[in-house]
Design an enzyme around this catalytic site. Sequence first.
Site, PDB file in Angstrom:
ATOM      1  N   GLY A 326       0.817  -1.199   0.000  1.00 28.15           N
ATOM      2  CA  GLY A 326       0.000   0.000   0.000  1.00 28.15           C
ATOM      3  C   GLY A 326       0.858   1.259   0.000  1.00 28.15           C
ATOM      4  CB  SER A 327       0.148   4.664   1.214  1.00 29.61           C
ATOM      5  OG  SER A 327      -0.986   4.836   0.372  1.00 29.61           O
ATOM      6  CB  THR A 328       4.217   1.346   3.716  1.00 27.74           C
ATOM      7  OG1 THR A 328       4.053   0.114   3.012  1.00 27.74           O
ATOM      8  CG2 THR A 328       3.174   1.433   4.825  1.00 27.74           C
ATOM      9  CG  PHE A 329       5.959   0.613  -2.860  1.00 30.74           C
ATOM     10  CD1 PHE A 329       6.957  -0.335  -2.714  1.00 30.74           C
ATOM     11  CD2 PHE A 329       5.803   1.210  -4.109  1.00 30.74           C
ATOM     12  CE1 PHE A 329       7.777  -0.685  -3.782  1.00 30.74           C
ATOM     13  CE2 PHE A 329       6.607   0.866  -5.185  1.00 30.74           C
ATOM     14  CZ  PHE A 329       7.605  -0.088  -5.009  1.00 30.74           C
ATOM     15  CE  LYS A 330       0.372   6.580  -1.860  1.00 29.24           C
ATOM     16  NZ  LYS A 330      -0.757   7.358  -1.321  1.00 29.24           N
TER      17      LYS A 330
END
Length: 647
Positions: A326-330
């Site tokens: 999810g957004s932890t990959f951004k």
Amino acid sequence: MRRTARDTEESARMIRRRAFLLGGAMSAFVAVLGARMRYLQVDQADEFRLLAEENRINIRLIPPARGLIQDRNGKLIAGNEQNYRVVITREDAGDVDLVMQRLAQIVPLSPEDIEKTLQEVERRSPFVPITVADRLSWEDFSKIALNAPSLPGVTPEVGLSRAYPLDSDFAHIVGYVGPVSEKDLEGLENPDPVLQIPKFQIGKIGVERWTEDKLRGKAGQKRIEVNSVGRVMRELERQEGVPGADLRLTIDADIQNFVQVRLGDESAAVVAMDVESGDILAIASAPSFDPNLFVRGISQADYSTLTENDHRPLANKCVQGAYPPGSTFKMVTALAALQAGVINSGTGVYCPGHYEMGGRRFHCWKRGGHGTVSLNSALAESCDVYFYDIAQRVGIDKIAEMGRHLGLGMRHDLPMSAITEGVMPDKAWKQQRYGQEWRIGDTINASIGQGYVLTSPLQLAVMTARLASGRAVVPRLLHMIDNEPLPLAEQPVLPVDPAYLEAARRGMFEVMNGQRGTAKSSRIADDSMLMAGKTGTAQVRNISAAERASGVVSNDQLPWERRDHALFVCFAPYDRPKVAVSVVVEHGGGGSTVAAPIARDVLLRCLTGGIPPLTAYPSAQRGRIETQFKEMKLRDTGVAAPAKSRA
């Protein structure tokens, strides 16, 4: 007719000749017999003495004491306890069926136990002792010893069995031991002789399995004298084996217990790492199980309870679980774009709430959009459209390359079972895996940690530690072997401009401390321990256009298994990072509301060395936090390991 004197003399001569020949033959026979007797009694004495000795002297292996496993402070995690057992040796027992019937009259043995023992006796060599029963009471053990004369080949023994005093806290890390199986022996060209001892215990999963060669030690042997019915008369000689090495892990047992209790009934995983050394301070998967059940022989009812639980207590979610980040990959997408020079930290992107590409609309989590955002605000508010846009500029291959620099898409070498590599996809990967070309939509999905991207909680913790330190931090679980510290792995500087790393860290700081940060409610109020983090929510279902038009159904209105995964990564203190933490709560809903509070508590526990002080929390939350900590039933882990004891 009268015999003449000549005839008489001839007859006497003949008799003397025959007597001489007979005497010579007898002398020759006696000489040969004497020579043979001398050969047997003198020249071959040693060989026949050995044969005679082997008829009354047995050589038996002595299992070595298994090495101890301790936490980083020396607290006992896996040890050995005294175990009363009874064994039978076929070559000494004679009529095994009769002996087993007599034994069953002395100690409780079920027909199934007897049948299993008889089958094992037939499978093994006659001289190999077979364990009939273990974990006997002292009373049963004494009865067998008293009735030894009527139980040929039966020997009561005092041995060691594995025990896990901290049970469920370390089940997924240490694993458990069990009897050697045929599968364990497959592929071994020259198996250790001690593995042939029935019910000898070896590691099955976790540290117990992957450090088996260090923990097992070397077997000893003893020479015992037995009488004609196989009863042991005396021990003639004993050569003790070499005990296994003691291992000390990097885990802190107190922190591990805190994390395990903090997760409660969630189906979740937490990894806490030392940013400087790579030492794993806690790696908890919930729910857990008691490994002692497997050592003692788990019942079918207990095993079914574990396997039928939809929260999968037997799975180590920290290293086996592969989740969309999810957004932890951004931060990965942002660093790839910065490094490639397609954006700078001030580059603005307009977010109307969606992104149009190839006739398809990709939505932002905020339906009305975020307006114009830069990198800092895009990370703080977790704007999806910003990352859709910059991902198209940089391309998937450079994003994947940056992901690998940060530890994603690779198997980290720890002594644990079934560690996943995850998936850090690029164009070549999709072509090889599916025989298909990479599409623009694939890049858009990957940019926010969806689509083909899969990561484990361990990988997310490594990623966060590398972001925080700027070095290729390598996770490690083994700290010492026999009190000898293991060297740290090389940690080269990341091939990323430090200014770009600082830009990503600043965005993570705003997530926690900015006015519009998605996790500001989980911030740390103590200025000496300010944290930086990133929320993430990973969808596990497709949202239809009709549902999006009418309003997306909230997680609390969905069945548990259809809710989003909640994720969070963080490190602290912001200005001098010491600890990095990753949290994944399966079907937990939102990362900011479910995963972030857990991560904050774990960070504070690591940094303060005890129950987090209430002053570290915003004042409005202190009453609730105080109640939460009072309700936590923490274990007293003051289980000290014996000083180099192998008993």
